[in-house]
Design an enzyme around this catalytic site. Structure first.
Site, PDB file in Angstrom:
ATOM      1  N   CYS A 254       0.815  -1.210   0.000  1.00  0.00           N
ATOM      2  CA  CYS A 254       0.000   0.000   0.000  1.00  0.00           C
ATOM      3  C   CYS A 254       0.851   1.264   0.000  1.00  0.00           C
ATOM      4  CB  CYS A 254      -0.971   0.004   1.173  1.00  0.00           C
ATOM      5  SG  CYS A 254      -0.232  -0.405   2.760  1.00  0.00           S
TER       6      CYS A 254
ATOM      7  N   ASN B 259      -5.917   2.008   0.843  1.00  0.00           N
ATOM      8  CA  ASN B 259      -4.869   1.011   1.079  1.00  0.00           C
ATOM      9  C   ASN B 259      -5.365  -0.427   1.020  1.00  0.00           C
ATOM     10  OD1 ASN B 259      -6.181   1.934   3.589  1.00  0.00           O
ATOM     11  ND2 ASN B 259      -5.024   0.267   4.508  1.00  0.00           N
TER      12      ASN B 259
END
Lengths: 346, 346, 346, 346
Positions: free
Chosen positions: C147, C310
């Site tokens: 992420c 994310n």
């Protein structure tokens, strides 16, 4: 001005941390020790960052030297096990757990897992000072009132004390509370991703605080708690159905009689602006409770609102308030912080 | 598969934006226009960042070309003024405001500032599909149910429909709602510093949605709303006091009869884990409602929980659902998003 | 349209739950199994409330039947231990952990605790599709990009790819991330009372993602992460100091060349309104990344902004995107959700 | 103990409200008046609910009686218009706006809309007491330092004062700030639905505080601000690239020399636990600043962290601190509140 020595058992929890803050700033107390099983030998400031200025380390439970007053902020069940030890350490014990709040051992069988020191229940004095100070004066074992019970009782007290509500009249108390009620430990439901933005029913029926309310308010309520997204705060909205709606003036009279002389209850009278009713935000960080009400003629209902900071008026602040009364100090000593504006959810 | 043209009046508001998103992704609709007085000529994506991919600019109200279906998401009071114009533009009008939700003009005198097109009230069809689809089929003026009324009605419907509650039995509906209910405009009380972390009573008695609930549920409730810290979501906790508590099995039977075939109601049956009761978080961004209940023998009470996304099931989603029924589409067309986990407060 | 069977290892975590949601709604996949050590035999919906409609229970790890594609969302270190087993189960393995993202075993010695299957590192293909699709086509072991690395790389890619930045030019990437990055487990720092309202530096120097960025972007960055109060989202603000500031038109040309054909990158061009720069809120729940920039003539600096969800573009969405490319599906298949407005912090 | 009379101009704003709270609790001040154009004749408590106990109503601007000290917390541009009037009212004026923070009128032409009382700029004394007290003693016009400048300067001061950073060395200051910085007014971007859960770049280049930092710190910084989801707080992460990295011991020496005697700066030294670095939460409601740093050998970088409460150390607290110095009071008088734990985002 006398100074009493004080110590805190369970100082690493949220209520324990607030006790440390309050005692450190209290004109009549000298804070001498704080215990923590988990953080023994760590500085108090490593757990409570607002107390980094304190030169104090957590000591091991069981190593306590005698003090004048002992505040115990341990999980429910610990104090009843250790009460004898606590009373050896201090003449005055203020317990923040539920262990000594009910006077009838049978209630501990019903609502908890029984009681291991039932003989102490008749000695302990329940502390919600607005219910009466007299019994607190000189008390040696004080059971500080619980957060949800405190919010609920303060929302109903003027009606119960002034007979505006009959025992059989229905009362719903619908509570909204912050995440600090779950304590410093936390489980999966308390993790930030799961706990953020919730309206989450918690023990919606049969919550243990019903027993505490029933005994000390002197009547039952239908009690339901919801977790909402704030850290500190407990707000009770109570829906009352008296046989007949009282006159507004009579309610006001009852409210004034009940709360006008209370240093820690503020009656919110509506008016314009953003803050027309009690809100936990408005009392966050303080020992104040806010109270307000509306009459719903259409539904034969009175709605009352009461709001507190659960860690303060619902825990550490109430305990210090009770100790102030018990020891003959100024009632508001050490409890002068008036809160902040604006504030997110302290 | 037929495709109908659709336009949105009031497309820059929160419900309007969701209508645009839903219509854009709907297999049976072609979105052709959106109006906004404030943002005329601006791209839809400049207001709703999730719609930056849409090649569409807000047009001026009053410049609408004919379409098959017109969704109107204007502030209360606008639709009743412009209904004639709206009906000229489209054969089917789905109004998201309160302007056509009550059938008796006298109610608009009581709860609002009167009605300027009272003759239309008998033509409009109230849309909360779980109350019945038949009247919606082929309807030309649909009044999409309000968010707070929807949450409340869905929490009580099984009991009312199956006679587990008598008309005179007390019911308290205590709601907790998100900030999107205040709309895109916002005043001082909606600003982030003032609105964060609140438990704030809002119109705690005499709220207009009482009239909507009363007419469409067929019984009154004591209704109180609280603003809490989330953006989307409305959760109703209803406290019911039937003369005599029904058997649990009978309640379950009523719940199943009422909701088992409903595509947009999910019955939450407790169990372990974090999500034991209905929560707005669990349905955020979706058209689903969650329903659950507990029996409180001690207080002779049933507590029900119902949770929706106020912008979806309480506004845009419900409107599209109603249009799907009215026009004979698949009921769930365009409403398939199932929500996210974890989620803060979408 | 071919349908491939798919299973998820580690389905009870946050990325695992999103994989289940995406695969369930994917036109080319049939979701057949999900494993969870902790929740074996529990329904998927008991952990992920948005998936209560799924008729699927978690199975024990180790009981997997062969499938076409296996998505593995286990904690770092697990996949390298079990990669042989995974490759027996499926021809295509898409791993969401860091275990196969670096190609040099020595890097695992430096940044992690070494690698137990170093021979696989040369076989795995790193998946950040914007860096190039070719190598992904037909890949059998895919290491889905992390992420924080994804957010950072996308904020710098146009400059690196178009030589607007020399290797020795300074770059600071200052990230702000949500609590879901901490995973479903959570420790004391992740509890709601401690994690709410924070701006908390996290591994402010020497974060492991530096290695991932360095290898796949082809240059180093000074990397610092902060936890802020949202659940989903990662935003990178990158401060670039080229030897000489490029012309604005040249930057725009580079940005357009890099991103105009990317289905999951949206260039935000400022303008008026509330949303002038990339924000995680605007892409929450989606696989989109937003990119934007400003030139700071006064300080000889370019500031770029990149924002993703994310759990999606930084985990599950990227993995599905990579699988789409690897297997020759439509790139956007199953990834069509466009997000919500308004939205708190999904 | 001398008591000085004090009044607040602009008492209904956030900084104004904090001034009222601080002055009310200050041992050397008697608060006698507060003005507000918008809320004239309303009680102070109707705007600031934490001050409901104050028996004070807002008066009209322009009706001020003489006082010893006047605190002016008006929007930028007002003080420069009214400075003559203010100085007639009080011998000591402490201005919280930007109107007297820069000494060169040309800077007001560059960064603002020019200055209408440029002759006063040489008389005003900038107040960030950590930069030096001497000039503040006896000052008659004090320009209290801005929130973002204060956070940034305190993160860099030890390096600049001890020559650990050369003028040409690059410094990025990446700030994260709360919604109270937007003031009590608020526009669409400040409404709760739009402002919740954001990471939103705000004036990412060319922010006016650059000029303030440059003049008072004596060097430039690359400055970028982000709005994040908290109400109070400003955190600066500064990335420093000295020609050569100093020894850690030398940095510590500089930090200690700079801050050990400062009553309102707390150096956070890492260690275990949740709070290893400076955080706005840890100082919320207080006048404290936290400072910490890490060395990033790999990238030749020093990262520093500084955190304040923007309404306190960044506004009202700093103003009172400056007045304490100017008037010869105890520096910490009236500023003793140490903050709360746990706390959401006060």
């Amino acid at each position: 001005m006398n100074t009493y020595t004080a110590a805190v058992v369970g100082g690493s929890g949220f209520a324990g941390g607030e006790l440390l803050r309050l005692l450190d700033g209290h004109p009549n107390f000298a804070l001498v020790a704080a215990t923590s099983r988990q953080f023994t030998n760590r500085t108090v400031g490593s757990v409570h960052p607002n107390l980094r200025h304190l030169d104090l380390r957590f000591s091991e439970p069981g190593t306590l030297e005698p003090v004048d007053v002992l505040f115990t902020a341990t999980p429910h069940g610990v104090s009843m096990e250790r009460i004898e030890e606590f009373q050896t350490v201090a003449d005055t014990v203020v317990d923040l757990s539920a262990d000594f709040r009910l006077s009838d051992p049978a209630d501990y069988d019903t609502w908890y897992d029984g009681h291991v020191a039932p003989e102490m229940l008749s000695e302990s004095v329940y502390a919600l000072p607005e219910l009466g100070r007299e019994r607190l004066e000189g008390a040696s074992l004080i059971a500080s009132g619980g957060c949800n019970a405190t919010a609920t009782i303060l929302g109903l007290l003027p009606f119960v004390e002034h007979d505006l509500l009959a025992p059989e009249d229905r009362v719903v108390a619908d509570l909204k509370v912050g995440s600090s009620e779950g304590g410093a430990g936390g489980g999966p439901a308390s993790s930030h991703p799961e706990r953020s933005g919730v309206v989450r029913p918690y023990a919606p029926t049969g919550h243990r605080h019903e027993a505490e309310i029933e005994e000390h308010l002197g009547r039952g309520v239908s009690f339901t708690i919801h977790a909402v997204d704030m850290v500190r705060g407990a707000a009770a909205t109570s829906h009352l159905y008296p046989e007949e709606l009282p006159e507004k003036a009579d309610i006001w009279q009852a409210v004034r009689d009940t709360y006008d002389d209370e240093p820690f209850v503020r009656v919110v009278t509506g008016g314009g602006g953003v803050y027309r009713y009690p809100e936990p935000k408005a009392v966050a960080g303080t020992n104040m409770a806010e109270f307000g009400f509306e009459i719903d003629e259409r539904n034969g209902r009175i709605v009352t609102f009461s709001a507190i900071d659960n860690v303060m008026k619902g825990a550490a602040g109430q305990a210090v308030h009770a100790a102030n009364v018990a020891l003959g100090f100024e009632e508001t000593a050490g409890l002068g912080f008036t809160g902040l504006h604006p504030v997110g959810s302290p």
